[in-house]
Design an enzyme around this catalytic site. Structure first.
Site, PDB file in Angstrom:
ATOM      1  N   ASN A 135       0.909  -1.150  -0.119  1.00 49.23           N
ATOM      2  CA  ASN A 135       0.193   0.081  -0.013  1.00 49.23           C
ATOM      3  C   ASN A 135       0.936   1.204   0.084  1.00 49.23           C
ATOM      4  OD1 ASN A 135      -2.402   1.654   0.301  1.00 49.23           O
ATOM      5  ND2 ASN A 135      -1.810   1.734   2.589  1.00 49.23           N
ATOM      6  N   HIS A 192       0.937   5.018   1.416  1.00 45.45           N
ATOM      7  CA  HIS A 192       0.021   6.008   2.157  1.00 45.45           C
ATOM      8  C   HIS A 192       1.131   7.371   2.209  1.00 45.45           C
ATOM      9  CE1 HIS A 192      -2.212   6.791   5.614  1.00 45.45           C
ATOM     10  NE2 HIS A 192      -1.213   7.471   6.184  1.00 45.45           N
ATOM     11  N   SER A 252       4.978   6.613   2.324  1.00 47.87           N
ATOM     12  CA  SER A 252       5.400   5.617   2.754  1.00 47.87           C
ATOM     13  C   SER A 252       4.955   4.289   1.916  1.00 47.87           C
ATOM     14  CB  SER A 252       5.159   4.916   4.198  1.00 47.87           C
ATOM     15  OG  SER A 252       5.552   6.072   5.010  1.00 47.87           O
ATOM     16  N   ASP A 280      -2.852   0.793   7.622  1.00 41.59           N
ATOM     17  CA  ASP A 280      -1.856   1.603   7.312  1.00 41.59           C
ATOM     18  C   ASP A 280      -0.731   1.176   8.411  1.00 41.59           C
ATOM     19  OD1 ASP A 280      -3.087   2.967   5.346  1.00 41.59           O
ATOM     20  OD2 ASP A 280      -3.556   4.378   6.655  1.00 41.59           O
TER      21      ASP A 280
END
Ligand code: GAR
Length: 225
Positions: free
Chosen positions: A113, A115, A142, A151
């Site tokens: 992911n 973020h 990140s 997250d």
């Protein structure tokens, strides 16, 4: 002879405009990243990422959460379709949903992911506003492996920027976005090259456990001091 495939099969999850997906598409077209897109999936029928995928000939999928009794049912259906796509890596590029742990578990270590904060700071929403309100001098983005914690999975790499006096929420987001694109492309390139892996909750880079996230500097990822 190696049996390793040339191109890593990637599925992208996106809820919004899709600029991070666009950056990956461009990198692939330029031959910079040896990947093949097998699916772009969204929870929003009007996501820009879907239109981009269609114009690039990438298969798309929209599942509407309102058609499912609860989050778990939606996530199991979505992740079932992702598995059927043959994806080896799932990239969350602006996918704005929390994912059920049962759906996620088979993908741990194979799902990342992006973020827009320097995790562990500012998990969740409004990261630019929160960095400004806290008086931070530095902001960034990140890329992390996804776990059931929002997250919260192990961070692979970060890009940093200095917050300027002129920055408001929108300006900061706009200045960060191109850096996000470079960070995501660099991480996907290193995963496709077999340089990155997750073992026992620790990010491995070139077979070595990372004590800190990699940093994106000027033209690539480097090991932090
Ligand atoms: C990006 O800024 C990404 O970091 C953020 O959503 C935006 C998507 O932009 N993701 C999150 O906030 C996830 N928690 P895009 O649709 O143009 O790629």
């Amino acid at each position: 002879m190696s049996t390793r495939k040339q191109h890593l099969r990637v599925a992208v999850l996106a809820s919004g405009r899709g600029s991070n997906f666009a950056a990956l598409l461009l990198a692939r077209e330029c031959g910079d990243v040896p990947i093949e897109f097998v699916l772009v999936a969204s929870d929003k029928a009007n996501a820009g990422a879907l239109a981009l995928a269609e114009s690039a000939g990438v298969p798309t999928l929209v599942l509407d959460p309102r058609d499912y009794p609860d989050r778990r049912a939606f996530d199991l259906a979505l992740f079932g379709r992702l598995a059927e796509s043959g994806a080896e890596l799932l990239v969350m590029a602006g996918f704005m949903r929390i994912i059920d742990g049962e759906a996620l578990t088979p993908w741990i270590g194979r799902m990342i992911n992006i973020h827009p904060s320097l995790l562990p700071k500012y998990r969740g929403l409004h990261t630019h506003r929160r960095a400004l309100e806290a008086g931070d001098r530095e902001h960034g983005a990140s890329v992390h492996y996804v776990t059931a914690e929002l997250d919260g999975g192990p961070v692979i790499a970060q890009v940093r920027m200095t917050i300027e006096p002129e920055d408001d929420e929108q300006r900061l987001a706009q200045r960060l976005l191109p850096l996000e694109h470079r960070l995501l492309v660099a991480v996907v390139a290193d995963i496709a090259a077999g340089k990155l892996a997750l073992e026992h909750d620790t990010v491995q880079f070139d077979g070595r456990a990372l004590a800190q996230p990699l940093q994106w500097l000027d033209d690539g990822l480097v090991i932090a001091d």
